[in-house]
Design a protein around this motif. Structure first.
Motif, PDB file in Angstrom:
ATOM      1  N   GLU A  51     -92.721 -32.341  43.277  1.00 15.52           N
ATOM      2  CA  GLU A  51     -92.447 -31.810  41.941  1.00 15.52           C
ATOM      3  C   GLU A  51     -93.121 -30.449  41.759  1.00 15.52           C
ATOM      4  OE1 GLU A  51     -91.681 -35.244  38.710  1.00 15.52           O
ATOM      5  OE2 GLU A  51     -93.683 -35.328  39.635  1.00 15.52           O
ATOM      6  N   ASP A  52     -94.331 -30.327  42.262  1.00 20.77           N
ATOM      7  CA  ASP A  52     -95.035 -29.035  42.184  1.00 20.77           C
ATOM      8  C   ASP A  52     -94.270 -27.963  42.959  1.00 20.77           C
ATOM      9  OD1 ASP A  52     -97.042 -30.112  40.649  1.00 20.77           O
ATOM     10  OD2 ASP A  52     -98.403 -30.472  42.342  1.00 20.77           O
ATOM     11  N   ALA A  53     -93.783 -28.345  44.135  1.00 23.46           N
ATOM     12  CA  ALA A  53     -93.029 -27.396  44.956  1.00 23.46           C
ATOM     13  C   ALA A  53     -91.736 -26.982  44.253  1.00 23.46           C
ATOM     14  CB  ALA A  53     -92.721 -28.003  46.327  1.00 23.46           C
ATOM     15  N   LEU A  57     -90.479 -23.357  42.887  1.00 25.31           N
ATOM     16  CA  LEU A  57     -89.167 -22.846  43.297  1.00 25.31           C
ATOM     17  C   LEU A  57     -88.365 -22.401  42.081  1.00 25.31           C
ATOM     18  CD1 LEU A  57     -87.393 -22.364  45.768  1.00 25.31           C
ATOM     19  CD2 LEU A  57     -86.473 -24.656  45.482  1.00 25.31           C
ATOM     20  N   LYS A  58     -88.461 -23.162  40.988  1.00 29.83           N
ATOM     21  CA  LYS A  58     -87.795 -22.780  39.744  1.00 29.83           C
ATOM     22  C   LYS A  58     -88.353 -21.451  39.230  1.00 29.83           C
ATOM     23  CE  LYS A  58     -86.607 -27.388  37.949  1.00 29.83           C
ATOM     24  NZ  LYS A  58     -86.918 -28.400  36.904  1.00 29.83           N
ATOM     25  N   ASN A  59     -89.679 -21.314  39.313  1.00 28.02           N
ATOM     26  CA  ASN A  59     -90.294 -20.049  38.898  1.00 28.02           C
ATOM     27  C   ASN A  59     -89.719 -18.877  39.688  1.00 28.02           C
ATOM     28  OD1 ASN A  59     -91.949 -21.371  37.087  1.00 28.02           O
ATOM     29  ND2 ASN A  59     -93.688 -21.510  38.498  1.00 28.02           N
ATOM     30  N   LYS A  67     -96.167  -9.043  39.972  1.00 29.05           N
ATOM     31  CA  LYS A  67     -97.366  -8.920  39.142  1.00 29.05           C
ATOM     32  C   LYS A  67     -97.486 -10.052  38.128  1.00 29.05           C
ATOM     33  CE  LYS A  67     -98.151  -3.943  39.424  1.00 29.05           C
ATOM     34  NZ  LYS A  67     -98.262  -2.675  38.662  1.00 29.05           N
ATOM     35  N   GLU A  68     -96.342 -10.555  37.662  1.00 27.02           N
ATOM     36  CA  GLU A  68     -96.337 -11.610  36.645  1.00 27.02           C
ATOM     37  C   GLU A  68     -96.051 -12.982  37.236  1.00 27.02           C
ATOM     38  OE1 GLU A  68     -97.254 -10.825  33.634  1.00 27.02           O
ATOM     39  OE2 GLU A  68     -97.400  -8.716  34.211  1.00 27.02           O
ATOM     40  N   CYS A  69     -96.108 -13.113  38.538  1.00 22.61           N
ATOM     41  CA  CYS A  69     -95.786 -14.374  39.216  1.00 22.61           C
ATOM     42  C   CYS A  69     -96.621 -15.525  38.641  1.00 22.61           C
ATOM     43  CB  CYS A  69     -96.040 -14.253  40.719  1.00 22.61           C
ATOM     44  SG  CYS A  69     -95.787 -15.808  41.624  1.00 22.61           S
ATOM     45  N   PRO A  70     -95.962 -16.599  38.128  1.00 23.50           N
ATOM     46  CA  PRO A  70     -96.705 -17.707  37.517  1.00 23.50           C
ATOM     47  C   PRO A  70     -97.165 -18.774  38.515  1.00 23.50           C
ATOM     48  CG  PRO A  70     -94.368 -18.050  37.190  1.00 23.50           C
ATOM     49  CD  PRO A  70     -94.507 -16.751  37.947  1.00 23.50           C
TER      50      PRO A  70
END
Length: 301
Positions: A51-53, A57-59, A67-70
């Motif tokens: 689920e974390d992965a 992937l959705k992000n 720079k804004e990578c969550p």
């Protein structure tokens, strides 16, 4: 006791299966686990990590930029890989980071000593091409690149002019362009180079000096801004220029001084005026370069 242990184990397995089936309702989760060559029973044990992965992937699919990578590790995405009969998870660079790294791979061909990031990343694309005073320099760059690619040894440039006019940036952009063609270069802020060499006596002086002296392309930035000494002129600059002249190695200079002004500057040391020695340096620079000027607005203000 064994029965209790088995009951707990069975209960945990049911919980894992339930969590897995709930997560499986997510189309992206479903698509993700279908790429993994393991049974649902095994995959259920990794539901939370998967689920974390999938979340990361959705992000990535809605990427706001590096720079804004969550994601937990910027520019990377948590990924599952099969190992033996289970899964391992690791952070892999995302496509945008890989593209950026690839686009900057040429920088391995450039060595900068005491120059700002802006200079290390200079490019023709970012260069202001509206200033007509830059046209002769840009025309020479075109000729230089053509000649150098043919295996010739064209002269460098002695580029002098007003403070902050972009002299160093322009030559750095040329070096970066050639670095993309796997051509190595060295850019040094000349006054700091002298201080660095002086402080390295007894350690790596020879290594530093030889590396700079033999660079395929060399920029001595802001020559004339240093405090001239007999040592810096006769033991550092003179032999360096002589070697590069004999080996036909393109050499570039930036300065706020014309060649005539630089000659006067180089002639004055603690020993008094030594015009012959200064003139000898200038003659070497003339052998190595085309004399061009750039007097324009101060871009550092």
């Amino acid at each position: 006791m064994q029965k209790i242990t088995n009951l707990v184990k069975k209960e945990n397995q049911l919980k894992l299966k339930q969590a897995y089936m709930e997560a499986y309702q997510d189309p992206l989760f479903k698509a993700y686990v279908e790429t993994l060559p393991l049974s649902d029973e095994v995959l259920a044990e990794y539901t939370s990590s998967i689920e974390d992965a999938v979340k990361e992937l959705k992000n990535c699919k809605q990427c706001p930029g590096l720079k804004e990578c969550p994601n937990d590790v910027k520019g990377h995405v948590l990924s599952a890989m099969k190992k033996e009969e289970g899964l391992i998870f690791s952070y892999l660079p995302c496509s945008k980071l890989r593209r950026k790294e690839k686009s900057l791979a040429y920088q391995k061909n450039i060595t900068c000593y005491d120059l700002p990031k802006e200079i290390r990343e200079a490019s023709f694309q970012k260069m202001d091409k509206s200033d007509k005073k830059r046209f002769p320099i840009m025309e020479y760059f075109t000729e230089f690149i053509k000649a150098y690619k043919k295996g010739e040894s064209p002269k460098g440039i002695y580029l002098h002019g007003s403070f902050g006019s972009g002299k160093t940036y322009m030559i750095a952009a040329l070096f970066n362009e050639l670095a993309k063609k796997d051509i190595s270069s060295v850019l040094v802020y000349y006054p700091e180079l002298l201080r660095s060499l002086k402080s390295s006596f007894g350690s790596d002086y020879e290594e530093k000096y030889e590396y700079i002296k033999k660079a395929p392309l060399l920029l001595l930035d802001d020559i004339g801004a240093e405090n001239t000494t007999a040592w810096s002129r006769d033991e550092v600059l003179g032999p360096l220029l002589q070697y590069r002249m004999e080996e036909h190695l393109p050499t570039f200079f930036t300065s706020n001084f014309t060649l005539a002004e630089l000659e006067k500057n180089l002639s004055i040391t603690a020993n008094g005026s030594e015009q012959v020695k200064a003139k000898r340096i200038i003659e070497r620079i003339k052998q190595l370069t085309v004399d061009l000027s750039l007097n324009s607005k101060n871009r550092r203000e």
